[in-house]
Design a protein around this motif. Structure first.
Motif, short mmCIF file in Angstrom:
data_model
loop_
_atom_site.label_atom_id
_atom_site.label_comp_id
_atom_site.label_asym_id
_atom_site.label_seq_id
_atom_site.Cartn_x
_atom_site.Cartn_y
_atom_site.Cartn_z
N LEU A 207 0.84 -1.20 0.00
CA LEU A 207 0.00 0.00 0.00
C LEU A 207 0.87 1.25 0.00
O LEU A 207 0.57 2.24 -0.70
N LEU A 208 1.94 1.24 0.78
CA LEU A 208 2.84 2.39 0.82
C LEU A 208 3.56 2.58 -0.51
O LEU A 208 3.82 3.71 -0.94
N LYS A 209 3.86 1.47 -1.17
CA LYS A 209 4.56 1.51 -2.46
C LYS A 209 3.61 1.87 -3.60
O LYS A 209 4.04 2.37 -4.64
N GLY A 210 2.32 1.61 -3.37
CA GLY A 210 1.34 1.78 -4.44
C GLY A 210 1.39 0.64 -5.43
O GLY A 210 0.93 0.75 -6.57
N GLN A 211 1.89 -0.50 -4.95
CA GLN A 211 2.09 -1.66 -5.82
C GLN A 211 2.49 -2.86 -4.95
O GLN A 211 3.37 -2.73 -4.10
N GLY A 212 1.86 -4.00 -5.14
CA GLY A 212 2.27 -5.20 -4.42
C GLY A 212 3.73 -5.51 -4.69
O GLY A 212 4.17 -5.45 -5.85
N GLY A 213 4.47 -5.83 -3.65
CA GLY A 213 5.91 -6.03 -3.82
C GLY A 213 6.40 -7.35 -3.26
O GLY A 213 5.65 -8.13 -2.68
N PRO A 283 -1.04 -6.40 -11.37
CA PRO A 283 -1.29 -7.60 -10.57
C PRO A 283 -0.03 -8.43 -10.36
O PRO A 283 -0.06 -9.44 -9.66
N GLU A 284 1.09 -8.00 -10.98
CA GLU A 284 2.37 -8.69 -10.79
C GLU A 284 3.19 -7.98 -9.71
O GLU A 284 3.30 -6.75 -9.74
N PRO A 285 3.75 -8.72 -8.74
CA PRO A 285 4.55 -8.06 -7.70
C PRO A 285 5.85 -7.50 -8.26
O PRO A 285 6.44 -8.08 -9.17
N ALA A 286 6.26 -6.36 -7.74
CA ALA A 286 7.52 -5.72 -8.13
C ALA A 286 8.51 -5.81 -6.98
O ALA A 286 8.11 -5.73 -5.82
N PRO A 287 9.79 -5.96 -7.24
CA PRO A 287 10.77 -6.00 -6.16
C PRO A 287 10.75 -4.71 -5.34
O PRO A 287 10.63 -3.62 -5.90
N PHE A 288 10.84 -4.86 -4.03
CA PHE A 288 10.98 -3.68 -3.19
C PHE A 288 12.32 -3.02 -3.47
O PHE A 288 13.31 -3.69 -3.79
N THR A 289 12.34 -1.70 -3.36
CA THR A 289 13.56 -0.93 -3.61
C THR A 289 14.19 -0.49 -2.30
O THR A 289 13.60 -0.64 -1.22
N GLU A 290 15.37 0.08 -2.40
CA GLU A 290 16.05 0.60 -1.20
C GLU A 290 15.18 1.65 -0.52
O GLU A 290 15.14 1.74 0.72
N GLU A 291 14.47 2.44 -1.31
CA GLU A 291 13.56 3.44 -0.74
C GLU A 291 12.47 2.77 0.09
O GLU A 291 12.11 3.24 1.17
N ASP A 292 11.94 1.65 -0.41
CA ASP A 292 10.92 0.91 0.33
C ASP A 292 11.48 0.40 1.66
O ASP A 292 10.83 0.52 2.70
#
Length: 346
Positions: A207-213, A283-292
């Motif tokens: 939710l914080l990313k605006g995208q499932g991660g 609907p595809e998860p994205a890798p979390f980034t250093e910012e996340d």
């Protein structure tokens, strides 16, 4: 046990997700009528005390930082259920001191049912690969070889050492990823946290990313268990400990898995559900980034990228029959997403 009119139980973590679910089963258990249960209740929860008393439970105000209280209450107990902080060594040592006093006073070994976790098995995969290392709770030599630096391990070792000294019989339960909203009378009364940790954390981070991660590639593997099944395991261990049938100490580690999942597959369902409600771009998860990872709200998010594989063979040998599967874990995600969004707690 000591020949007294009622079996005395000291219980920590009663308002927590796992603790409250286990306590519900204890209150409903046939032994409850002949038990006197005292709960450790944090001062911040003192408004719940009257409701707990109305259920026939005793309370003492305190936290895991109140070592004198822990020791004193344990010294009065035939059985301690430790379902709170798995990593507070000082608290565990205080409980053990109390149980040693109990043994010296009665000549009977009190029982300690302690909560650890499969976090003790983790590696540093960062979501990049699975592992073929699978621990078996019927192989104590493999568990005994775990490094003292592993999560939870220093507390587990202190407890096994106490069992070796023969003043306590210790049973260590190791839950993995626990899922599903708890639905108990304690939740209904506002006494219990109804939510787990790992899956809600993944949802909040999305939710914080605006995208499932996911962490890395999501290739790592973890076991899972439904909240009702893990609570049943505590009761199975409790019943078999009372009858002397349950292994304890070095032979007293009980994994609580009923299936496992790859992080990618779990993250995929989270991403799909967030996408369905307009809170994810894909609907595809994205890798979390250093910012996340740097967000304070996401503290410990990298932990979701570890491997921790195990088999609950000792638990099943006692008669534990978990009902829910990994497919149920995936099905539990939609109501978790709805709960997090409605609560606004992210």
């Amino acid at each position: 046990m000591a020949s007294i009119s009622k079996r005395t139980i000291f219980f920590t973590g009663a308002t927590g997700y796992v603790g409250g679910t286990v306590l519900t089963r204890l209150v409903d258990h046939p032994t409850f009528a002949n038990s006197e249960i005292t709960l450790l209740v944090r001062p911040s929860k003192k408004d719940k005390i009257s409701a707990l008393h109305s259920l026939g439970l005793n309370t003492v105000l305190g936290s895991y930082n109140d070592l004198d209280i822990l020791e004193e209450q344990a010294s009065k107990a035939d059985i301690v259920f430790s379902v709170a902080d798995a990593d507070n060594l000082a608290a565990a040592q205080a409980i053990l001191r109390g149980l040693k006093r109990r043994y010296e006073a009665t000549g009977q070994q009190p029982l300690l049912i302690h909560t650890s976790g499969t976090g003790v098995l983790v590696d540093d995969a960062k979501g990049l690969y699975p592992t073929d290392v699978i621990y078996d709770d019927l192989n104590p030599d493999r568990i005994n070889a775990l490094a003292i630096t592993q999560l939870h391990r220093n507390v587990d070792v202190a407890i096994v050492d106490a069992d070796n000294e023969n003043y306590v019989k210790a049973y260590i339960i190791l839950p993995p990823t626990i899922y599903a909203l708890a639905k108990t009378r304690f939740v209904d009364l506002g006494l219990q946290n109804p939510r787990s940790l790992q899956i809600p954390q993944l949802i909040r981070a999305g939710l914080l990313k605006g995208q499932g991660g996911m962490v890395g590639k999501g290739e790592n593997v973890w076991p899972n268990v439904h909240i009702d099944d893990i609570a049943d395991l505590y009761i199975i261990v409790y019943e078999n400990a009372l009858s002397g049938k349950a292994g304890h100490g070095r032979e007293g580690f009980y994994f609580g898995e009923n299936g496992e999942h790859k992080l990618y597959d779990l993250s995929k369902v989270v991403a799909q559900e967030l996408y369905n409600v307009g809170r994810g771009k894909s609907p595809e998860p994205a890798p979390f980034t250093e910012e996340d990872y740097k967000r304070p709200e996401n503290f410990g998010l990298e932990f979701l990228g570890t491997n921790a594989r195990c088999l609950a063979r000792r638990a099943r040998a006692l008669g534990w029959k978990p009902k829910y599967t990994t497919e149920d874990a995936f099905k539990s995600i939609k109501p978790e997403v709805e709960y997090v969004i409605q609560s606004g707690n992210y």
